[in-house]
Scaffold this active site. Structure first.
Site, PDB file in Angstrom:
ATOM      1  N   LYS A   1       0.863  -1.188   0.000  1.00 35.27           N
ATOM      2  CA  LYS A   1       0.000   0.000   0.000  1.00 35.27           C
ATOM      3  C   LYS A   1       0.894   1.231   0.000  1.00 35.27           C
ATOM      4  CE  LYS A   1      -3.912   1.980   2.613  1.00 35.27           C
ATOM      5  NZ  LYS A   1      -4.831   1.782   3.742  1.00 35.27           N
TER       6      LYS A   1
ATOM      7  N   SER B   1      -9.670   1.945   2.856  1.00 34.42           N
ATOM      8  CA  SER B   1      -8.787   2.689   1.985  1.00 34.42           C
ATOM      9  C   SER B   1      -7.807   1.813   1.212  1.00 34.42           C
ATOM     10  CB  SER B   1      -8.017   3.731   2.789  1.00 34.42           C
ATOM     11  OG  SER B   1      -7.194   3.103   3.753  1.00 34.42           O
TER      12      SER B   1
ATOM     13  N   SER C   1      -9.941  -0.564   6.971  1.00 33.11           N
ATOM     14  CA  SER C   1      -9.339  -0.434   5.639  1.00 33.11           C
ATOM     15  C   SER C   1      -8.626  -1.651   5.086  1.00 33.11           C
ATOM     16  CB  SER C   1      -8.369   0.738   5.609  1.00 33.11           C
ATOM     17  OG  SER C   1      -9.093   1.919   5.422  1.00 33.11           O
TER      18      SER C   1
END
Ligand code: GLN
Length: 483
Positions: free
Chosen positions: A76, A151, A175
């Site tokens: 990420k 996210s 997330s």
């Protein structure tokens, strides 16, 4: 090769059925071919990936390969990677190339992984839909008009589309679990402090936790093994021994006590989602578990409590982005005040700005007691609900989300979207671990079963997930149109 799980790829590499270089080239070619559909990556790192792949192949040839040598994964884009842009999907960090690796990144590199690139996300991890990324939306492989969740939506989409073997994510209010559920993959949010946050761009420091996202619970176990552990550079890191997560994957579920919170069923829950999750729970009963209803009475307060605490901490954390030290700086500032204000006005997106405003308000003199202190008190009540529940049951089960993936622009106001995180947010407020497993379909979209465990019970959660995946095939379903 991309259809193999990470565990299977490791076995294939060890047996010299294929090389890490071949595997890496295969993923890079797939990214080239498919990622224009999903926008799951922000930055690709093909040269360093191939270098790491060749190093892994050499290690296998020598016989000293690390535990994860040669498997291609993605990070990420909020984990700092030395020499590779780390943007947090924000204009503010569009030019930021960190001089160091996050602890999680260096631990996984030490285990031998190949990093293909950095995945798309909501700006500064604020969101549930990936719509707030400066680099445009990531899209759901199960339907590109729908959100991949957020996210960590880019990580989830990349794993689901076979554009990496696994990925890292971060979970402040859901997330990892929510995008895993919406994309039909497995995601683990570990106990707060289990995985180092050093080098992970901070959103809300008392809630943030990094974790693995992969096809299977077994793959998550392999990744967590390399990620977990005490880090003297993170003052919130837990100094607790790291168990062998793989060793207990096949343990029996006989006698496992599962609690079903009455607050997690009915109400906002989509009826088809409820039916799917109840069927999944029956599978666990078949494996020897017993089920009883429990209550988490403060569930309804979790979202409002989170939306005071998370923005408050974010407003403090994000004050460092001032145009002085690194990141975006506005053109031709007139003076220092203009530099600060214009840099922040131009560098942050709307969602981030609104959270900074809410957080600054909640922390200001006069409102601190009414909002921030009150929210901390509510947080304790939410935590106590779980402490009480774990006196009666070993694990808590329910849906990960009330609905399957929604479509872009479908949820008209932010509060409706915030409420989609109703089952995940309390877990962060309490600091507990939780696993989301692909467990049903609602129409043509995947749905997740969430298992919440007591502190440091990751091994048990992964064990339950693994046993579940041995008798179900939800995790083997592939998004259409991707070979
Ligand atoms: N969706 C939640 C939010 O918008 C949680 C995000 C997260 O876990 N990073 O804050």
């Amino acid at each position: 090769m991309h259809k193999l799980t990470l565990a299977e790829q490791l076995a294939g590499l060890a047996a010299k059925q294929f090389s890490s270089e071949e595997l890496t080239l295969d993923y890079l070619a797939r990214i080239e071919r498919f990622d224009s559909r999903f926008n799951s990556y922000i930055t690709l790192a093909p040269e360093t990936a191939l270098e790491a792949a060749r190093a892994a192949d050499a290690a296998y040839a020598r016989g000293d390969a690390g535990a994860l040598a040669g498997v291609p994964i993605a990070h990420k884009d909020l984990f700092c990677t030395a020499g590779i842009k780390t943007s947090c999907a924000s204009k503010m960090l569009d030019n930021f190339v960190p001089p160091y690796d996050a602890t999680l990144v260096s631990k996984l590199a030490d285990a031998g992984v190949v990093m293909l690139g950095k995945t798309n996300m909501d700006e500064f991890a604020m969101g549930s839909s990936n719509e707030t990324s400066f680099y445009g939306r990531a899209r759901n492989p199960w339907g590109t008009d729908c959100v991949p969740g957020g996210s960590s939506g880019g990580s989830a989409a990349a794993v689901a589309a076979g554009l990496c073997a696994a990925a890292t994510g971060s979970d402040t209010g859901g997330s990892i679990r929510q995008p895993a559920a919406l994309c039909g993959i497995t995601g683990l949010k570990p106990t707060y402090g289990r995985v180092s946050r050093y080098g992970m761009v901070a959103f809300a420091s008392s809630l943030d936790q990094a974790g693995p996202m992969a096809r299977t619970a077994e793959d998550c176990a392999l990744l967590l093994q390399a990620m977990a552990g005490f880090d003297p550079r993170d003052s919130t890191s837990l100094d607790a021994p790291v168990p062998d997560y793989r060793a207990t994957l096949n343990d029996s579920l006989e006698g496992l006590r599962i609690g079903l919170p009455k607050e997690y069923f009915g109400g906002a829950l989509n009826p088809a989602m409820e039916a799917g999750v109840r069927t999944a729970i029956r599978e666990l009963e078949q494996l020897g578990a017993t089920v009883k209803e429990i209550s988490l009475p403060h569930t309804g307060l979790a979202v409002p409590c989170y939306y005071v605490i998370a923005p408050a901490e974010a407003s403090a954390n994000l004050s460092r982005f001032d145009g002085v030290r690194y990141g975006y700086r506005c053109e031709n500032p007139r003076d220092l005040y203009d530099l600060y204000t214009r840099t922040r006005a131009e560098g942050f997106g709307t969602e981030v700005k609104s959270r900074i405003l809410i957080g600054t308000y909640a922390l200001s003199a006069g409102y601190y007691d009414a909002y921030y202190r009150k929210a901390q008190q509510v947080r304790r009540l939410i935590r106590n609900d779980f402490v009480e529940a774990f006196k009666e049951v070993d694990v808590i089960a329910g849906p990960t989300t009330p609905n399957p993936a929604f479509c872009f622009d479908e949820l008209s106001d932010p509060v409706t979207m915030y409420l989609e995180d109703i089952y995940t947010i309390a877990v962060n407020l309490a600091g507990l671990p939780a696993l989301s497993l692909p467990a049903a379909f609602v129409g043509d979209k995947p749905a997740g079963l969430q298992l919440i465990g007591n502190y440091l019970s990751e091994a048990r959660l992964l064990n339950i997930g693994h046993r579940f995946q041995q008798v179900t095939d939800w995790h083997q379903r592939r998004a259409p149109g991707l070979d």
